[in-house]
Design a protein around this motif. Structure first.
Motif, short mmCIF file in Angstrom:
data_model
loop_
_atom_site.label_atom_id
_atom_site.label_comp_id
_atom_site.label_asym_id
_atom_site.label_seq_id
_atom_site.Cartn_x
_atom_site.Cartn_y
_atom_site.Cartn_z
N HIS A 1 80.13 2.14 51.06
CA HIS A 1 78.69 2.18 51.29
C HIS A 1 77.99 0.89 50.81
CE1 HIS A 1 74.77 4.34 51.33
NE2 HIS A 1 74.52 3.60 50.27
N ASP B 1 69.27 4.01 52.98
CA ASP B 1 70.54 4.49 53.53
C ASP B 1 70.44 4.81 55.02
OD1 ASP B 1 71.58 4.08 51.12
OD2 ASP B 1 71.72 6.17 50.53
N MET C 1 74.31 0.32 59.07
CA MET C 1 75.02 -0.61 58.19
C MET C 1 76.51 -0.25 58.06
SD MET C 1 73.65 0.38 54.39
CE MET C 1 74.19 1.88 53.53
N HIS D 1 75.47 -2.09 52.66
CA HIS D 1 74.25 -2.74 52.20
C HIS D 1 74.45 -4.26 52.16
CE1 HIS D 1 71.65 0.58 51.17
NE2 HIS D 1 72.55 1.14 50.39
N ALA E 1 73.51 5.53 46.14
CA ALA E 1 73.95 4.15 46.20
C ALA E 1 72.91 3.33 46.92
CB ALA E 1 75.27 4.04 46.89
ZN ZN Z 1 72.51 3.10 49.55
#
Ligand code: ZN
Ligand code: KG4
Length: 365
Positions: free
Chosen positions: A119, A316, A320, A123, A365
């Motif tokens: 994850h 989020d 991505m 980003h 995250a």
């Molecule tokens: Zn995140």
């Protein structure tokens, strides 16, 4: 000419269920064909934070429909997809299991490769999709679960230069909001209250400021906020506004010092590049205008470009994750085996030691 590639991305690591289709064209240009995100905010806000069990169930309930919607909006069927990319860590294990298992099932059913994506890598690489950034660059991730300054050298090559030794920055906003009686999520509420406040009224601590290491610490700040609020209780609206403004001021000063040092280090390590060096920001706290203003001024002063992708791609999302999959495919890296396991903890920089307490919430995250 490289063949056209379409990839389905799946994200379920925290409290957003998301699916997206991204295409890399024959000329190398990329297009977001669809981007669907379902936030579970309403389900968690009554508890003042993300409840893992509720999150996992909500992902199970929503994911199939969301994937269908992502395909429909992209005007493609699974047969038109070349690969599947699913977040496999770090995050809440229940949610990760839902997304990764679904990704595996689709990969198996349509016989397409699966990429298990970190994850944080999603980003880290987003600015290459949105701004065509070339390596190396610096990325500051400031979300509910992470506060990390990362040197992005290349796909899969990350160095963590700084991380929090206790609370994440978004967590500090959320906890401050909670103890002032403001709603969850706290960041937007604190920012709103701060607008009419006096940032000079309280002199809150700025831990680690002045130290050579590039780490962060925010738990002392939260304690100082609590003490300030207790010392003037019962707090009025003006008091709350002043506390929030002073809190944001302390954060801005902390970021100015910590990130300022990071930019200096970047300039020392890399000779002037053909392009101006860049600092990219990601994570929900990137929505905060004072934080943005501080980083922008810092970059202007040190000859850096400040890159803040659109907010929906800073928080989020599955674009991505799809993009990180495409980036990996473009390097020729092999896909993952279908027995790949989710990992609730998965540092981007495997060589960086875990700092005591950092990311302890592990959820976001
Ligand atoms: Zn995140
Ligand atoms: O990246 P994100 O949407 O979700 C994860 O953490 O995964 O970040 C959410 C965090 C929360 O802690 C929230 O309070 C914070 O970002 N946040 C803000 C603002 N908007 C969201 N913090 C400060 N100012 C804001 N305007």
């Amino acid at each position: 000419m490289a063949p056209r590639l379409r990839i389905l991305g799946i994200e379920t690591s925290c409290d957003e269920t998301a699916a997206a289709v991204v295409e890399r064209g024959e000329n190398g240009g990329s297009t977001i064909l669809s981007d669907v995100v379902l936030s579970q905010l309403d389900e968690h806000s009554v508890y003042g934070g993300v409840v893992p069990e509720i999150a996992a169930r909500a992902h199970v309930e929503a994911l199939d429909t969301l994937i269908e919607e992502a395909l429909t909006r992209a005007n493609v069927s699974l047969a038109d997809i070349d690969a599947i990319a699913a977040t496999s860590g770090p995050g809440l294990i229940g949610g990760l299991l839902v997304g990764l298992m679904t990704g595996k099932a689709i990969a198996r059913a349509v016989n397409k490769p699966l990429y298990a994506i970190n994850h944080l890598e999603g980003h880290a690489l987003t600015a290459r999709l949105t701004d065509g950034l070339s390596f190396p660059y610096l990325m500051l991730l400031v979300s509910g679960g992470h506060t990390q300054l990362i040197l992005v050298r290349g796909v899969g090559v990350y160095e963590r230069w700084g991380t929090t030794i206790d609370d994440a920055l978004g967590e500090a906003f959320d906890k401050t909001a909670k103890l002032l009686g403001l709603p969850y999520p706290g960041g937007p509420a604190v920012e709103r209250a701060a607008r009419s406040g006096n940032p000079d009224r309280f002199d809150f601590p700025r831990p680690l400021v002045g130290e050579a290491r590039l780490d962060f610490s925010f738990s002392g700040l939260k304690t100082a906020v609590r003490q300030a609020a207790n010392s003037i209780a019962p707090v009025t609206e003006t008091d709350i506004a002043d506390i929030c403004a002073s809190f944001q001021r302390a954060i801005s000063r902390t970021l100015k010092d910590r990130i300022g040092r990071g930019l200096q280090r970047f300039k020392q390590e890399f000779p002037p590049l053909a392009e101006k060096p860049a600092l990219v920001v990601a994570g929900g706290v990137a929505a905060n205008l004072e934080v943005r203003g501080t980083l922008q001024a810092l970059c202007d002063g040190q000859g850096f470009r400040f890159i803040a992708p659109p907010l929906n791609l800073c928080t989020d999302n599955a674009v991505m994750i799809a993009w990180a999959g495409l980036e990996r495919m473009a390097t020729g890296a092999p896909p993952d085996d279908l027995d790949v396991q989710p990992r609730s903890r998965w540092p981007l920089d495997a060589a960086a030691a875990a700092l005591i307490g950092s990311g302890k919430r592990g959820a976001k995250a």
